[in-house]
Enzyme design. Structure first.
Site, PDB file in Angstrom:
ATOM      1  N   GLY A 179       0.810  -1.216   0.000  1.00  0.00           N
ATOM      2  CA  GLY A 179       0.000   0.000   0.000  1.00  0.00           C
ATOM      3  C   GLY A 179       0.840   1.261   0.000  1.00  0.00           C
ATOM      4  O   GLY A 179       0.383   2.312   0.446  1.00  0.00           O
ATOM      5  N   ALA A 180       2.087   1.170  -0.489  1.00  0.00           N
ATOM      6  CA  ALA A 180       2.974   2.329  -0.623  1.00  0.00           C
ATOM      7  C   ALA A 180       3.225   3.039   0.701  1.00  0.00           C
ATOM      8  O   ALA A 180       3.515   4.233   0.721  1.00  0.00           O
ATOM      9  CB  ALA A 180       2.415   3.316  -1.651  1.00  0.00           C
ATOM     10  N   SER A 250       5.255  -5.766  -1.560  1.00  0.00           N
ATOM     11  CA  SER A 250       5.541  -4.352  -1.793  1.00  0.00           C
ATOM     12  C   SER A 250       6.050  -3.681  -0.509  1.00  0.00           C
ATOM     13  O   SER A 250       7.069  -4.091   0.037  1.00  0.00           O
ATOM     14  CB  SER A 250       4.295  -3.660  -2.347  1.00  0.00           C
ATOM     15  OG  SER A 250       4.604  -2.366  -2.815  1.00  0.00           O
ATOM     16  N   ALA A 251       5.329  -2.665  -0.014  1.00  0.00           N
ATOM     17  CA  ALA A 251       5.747  -2.005   1.221  1.00  0.00           C
ATOM     18  C   ALA A 251       5.810  -2.996   2.378  1.00  0.00           C
ATOM     19  O   ALA A 251       6.671  -2.892   3.260  1.00  0.00           O
ATOM     20  CB  ALA A 251       4.780  -0.866   1.562  1.00  0.00           C
ATOM     21  N   ASP A 359       7.369  -5.116 -13.573  1.00  0.00           N
ATOM     22  CA  ASP A 359       6.921  -4.282 -12.452  1.00  0.00           C
ATOM     23  C   ASP A 359       7.257  -2.823 -12.747  1.00  0.00           C
ATOM     24  O   ASP A 359       8.434  -2.466 -12.909  1.00  0.00           O
ATOM     25  CB  ASP A 359       7.616  -4.747 -11.169  1.00  0.00           C
ATOM     26  CG  ASP A 359       6.992  -4.153  -9.915  1.00  0.00           C
ATOM     27  OD1 ASP A 359       6.551  -2.991  -9.953  1.00  0.00           O
ATOM     28  OD2 ASP A 359       6.954  -4.857  -8.890  1.00  0.00           O
ATOM     29  N   HIS A 391       3.527  -5.495 -10.901  1.00  0.00           N
ATOM     30  CA  HIS A 391       3.567  -5.331  -9.449  1.00  0.00           C
ATOM     31  C   HIS A 391       2.342  -5.940  -8.776  1.00  0.00           C
ATOM     32  O   HIS A 391       2.447  -6.534  -7.690  1.00  0.00           O
ATOM     33  CB  HIS A 391       3.641  -3.830  -9.120  1.00  0.00           C
ATOM     34  CG  HIS A 391       3.984  -3.524  -7.700  1.00  0.00           C
ATOM     35  ND1 HIS A 391       5.228  -3.751  -7.165  1.00  0.00           N
ATOM     36  CD2 HIS A 391       3.234  -3.010  -6.684  1.00  0.00           C
ATOM     37  CE1 HIS A 391       5.248  -3.381  -5.893  1.00  0.00           C
ATOM     38  NE2 HIS A 391       4.058  -2.938  -5.571  1.00  0.00           N
TER      39      HIS A 391
END
Length: 447
Positions: A179-180, A250-251, A359, A391
């Site tokens: 979620g960045a 990701s994050a 990605d 991604h």
């Protein structure tokens, strides 16, 4: 704490680095008990610290208002969970926009990415709604269990029928969503959790504070507390604490990797001092780590963000001004790591880094370079680069079309020999959306 005097009589406080802050916090978390009231004093002291005051101004409210808010929110989740969750999401979105608007650029490139993201979400909306309804109404999902006193310290547990049998001990996957660092929610783990229940595996989706309500050291601390909670409590749900793996996307992969390396360093330093590390959990207790599409060096990621029309300076704020101190790859070059690096690497479980070569959000070199650094440090690591994957494919489009790379990776780690056969024999479900729609969404996706 060092204080330097300026000639104009002003003083400047040198903030402690994120690495030092994390080492202190993780040591404290690893020794915590399950009594949430015992956290209160620690939280209050943390809010008085210079690093909190410098980077979290305006984020605290009076205890009385906070208590009323928590009571009201708990009532809403008990009686109207869907409405309450979406209302909170709306409030958070408005709050995020007001707090962070100064950190974003609004050039053509950034606006184009935003338009593509909205179109992507609309195209997959029917599938998202199906997942959401299952998430809120499946009785096997124990939602919003508090694991700590801070905001967003909640987790969800996906409990398969096998775990309900007397004396059951089933494998456990601790999943940290992406979620960045800004828009994550533990509900993003729903597709993974629902799928793993079919194979008799418990999934624990751990939430954490998002920026700007917390910086990356806060997030790593949250994940650490969630992992500690699992080792102390998951047996009550039929979980096997001798068969637990940690994974993130990701994050979430970044935060989980930060936790692993910082905790292994903490343990190695403790052992080097001739002390036993008799805490509630150790990285040696984990069977494996799976990192999916993670940004493992935030400083190196800056030019890539700029090339996409995004403002890389936001990461400076996310890291409380310490990009290297919040980057797993950079930690391996830290002088403390080099002092006990061999012992720290020996504490780590087998590491599996997965990345798609298409990605667009986090370039594939992020995993490639991190894997090389881990290998040089003496860690057991596998680099898994998949052609044609973006991604979001492993966590969104892939599972929606009933191809789930995450499950294909997790099952052999958790179930051992015969896992591939179980996957092949599993009844094939129809896609959650037309395949052409999913293909088009993957093309439109800004990730």
């Amino acid at each position: 704490m060092e204080v330097r005097r300026r000639s104009n009589a002003e003083t400047k406080v040198e903030l402690p680095g994120s690495h030092s802050v994390l080492q202190q916090r993780l040591r404290s978390v690893s020794q915590e008990s399950d009594e949430l009231l015992m956290y209160a004093a620690d939280v209050q002291e943390r809010e008085k610290s210079p690093i909190h005051e410098a980077y979290a101004e305006g984020q605290t409210i009076s205890a009385k208002v906070m208590g009323f808010h928590d009571d009201l929110e708990s009532w809403g989740y008990r009686n109207f969970p869907v409405i309450t969750d979406h209302f909170n999401f709306l409030v958070y979105g408005v709050d995020l926009a007001v707090r962070s608007i100064r950190w974003f650029q609004f050039g053509f490139a950034a606006c184009w990415l935003g338009f593509r993201l909205c179109l992507y979400a609309v195209m997959l909306l029917p599938a998202f709604v199906r997942i959401m309804l299952t998430y809120y109404h499946d009785p096997r999902i124990h939602r919003r269990i508090r694991y700590g006193p801070a905001e967003r310290e909640y987790l969800d547990i996906y409990v398969p029928k096998e775990a309900l049998e007397k004396g059951a001990k089933v494998p456990v996957v601790i999943a940290v969503m992406g979620g960045a660092f800004i828009i994550g929610h533990r509900g993003y783990n729903a597709q993974l959790g629902l799928r793993l229940m079919e194979f008799g595996i418990i999934t624990v989706g751990v939430d954490y504070r998002n920026f700007p309500r917390g910086c990356i050291p806060d997030m790593v601390e949250d994940v650490s507390r969630g992992v500690r909670w699992v080792f102390q409590n998951i047996e009550r749900y039929g979980g096997d604490i001798s068969n637990v793996m940690l994974m993130g996307q990701s994050a979430g992969a970044h935060l989980a990797a930060m936790l692993l390396l910082e905790h292994s360093l903490l343990e190695a330093k403790h052992i080097a001092d001739g002390k036993d590390f008799n805490d509630n959990w150790s990285v040696k207790d984990l069977q494996a780590f799976l990192g999916i599409s993670g940004p493992y060096h935030l400083e190196k990621l800056g030019p890539h963000l700029s090339s996409r029309g995004l403002y890389p300076g936001i990461m400076t704020h996310m890291t409380a001004g310490d990009l290297p101190g919040c980057s797993p790859e950079a930690l391996l070059q830290n002088k403390e790591w080099k002092a006990v690096g061999k012992a720290a690497a020996s504490q780590l479980p087998p590491l599996h880094l997965f990345h798609g070569d298409c990605d667009k959000a986090v370039p594939v070199w992020s995993s490639e370079q991190f894997a090389a650094a881990l290998k040089d440090a003496g860690a057991k690591v596998v680099l898994d680069v998949r052609k044609g994957m973006t991604h979001t494919y492993p966590v969104v489009e892939g599972p929606m079309r009933r191809h789930d790379p995450q499950v294909e990776l997790v099952l052999p780690m958790m179930l051992g020999t015969g896992a591939e056969k179980r996957i092949a024999e599993e009844k094939q479900l129809p896609p959650m959306a037309p395949l052409r729609m999913l293909d088009l969404a993957g093309i439109i996706s800004p990730f």
